[in-house]
Design a protein around this motif. Structure first.
Motif, short mmCIF file in Angstrom:
data_model
loop_
_atom_site.label_atom_id
_atom_site.label_comp_id
_atom_site.label_asym_id
_atom_site.label_seq_id
_atom_site.Cartn_x
_atom_site.Cartn_y
_atom_site.Cartn_z
N HIS A 156 0.75 -1.15 0.03
CA HIS A 156 -0.02 -0.09 0.02
C HIS A 156 0.92 1.18 0.04
O HIS A 156 1.32 1.74 1.03
CB HIS A 156 -0.98 0.13 1.28
CG HIS A 156 -2.06 -0.90 1.30
ND1 HIS A 156 -3.14 -0.77 1.99
CD2 HIS A 156 -2.48 -1.88 0.33
CE1 HIS A 156 -4.01 -1.48 1.69
NE2 HIS A 156 -3.70 -2.43 0.64
N ASP B 40 -8.48 1.49 -2.04
CA ASP B 40 -9.51 0.74 -0.90
C ASP B 40 -8.61 0.85 0.32
O ASP B 40 -9.07 0.09 1.11
CB ASP B 40 -9.38 -0.91 -1.63
CG ASP B 40 -7.85 -1.44 -1.81
OD1 ASP B 40 -6.99 -0.62 -2.14
OD2 ASP B 40 -7.69 -2.65 -1.61
N CYS B 41 -7.60 1.48 0.43
CA CYS B 41 -6.63 1.73 1.55
C CYS B 41 -7.32 2.91 2.48
O CYS B 41 -7.47 4.08 1.81
CB CYS B 41 -5.25 1.87 1.36
SG CYS B 41 -4.24 2.09 2.68
#
Length: 91
Positions: free
Chosen positions: A22, A34-35
């Motif tokens: 990430h 999506d983080c």
């Protein structure tokens, strides 16, 4: 002699691990959609008596380095000793 380590891990606000893949911008904003973002960084030393947690990854990493410097470093192994002395009187 034991070599101590203190790996740095990043976490989301729900205490789940933020994986190393990430990626974040220089302002710590997450690049993957999506983080949820890195909430804090944490490091725990293998000596078992030190742990540090903070919102700034750089500060946590600097504290980690300072702590690891308090542990003695292992000495490198000595080179092998010559089995026979060198002869300097040869023609």
């Amino acid at each position: 002699m034991t070599v101590h380590r203190a790996p740095l891990t990043n976490h989301h606000s729900d205490d789940s691990l933020c994986p190393p893949d990430h990626k974040h911008s220089s302002s710590a904003k997450p690049l993957p959609p999506d983080c949820p973002g890195r909430a804090y960084s944490r490091t725990v030393c293998t000596c078992g008596s030190w742990e540090f947690k903070g919102p700034g990854k750089g500060y946590v990493n600097e504290s980690r380095k300072r702590h690891l410097d308090t542990h003695p470093r292992p000495r490198p192994k000595a080179p092998p000793v010559l089995r026979e002395p060198l002869r300097l009187d040869l023609p």
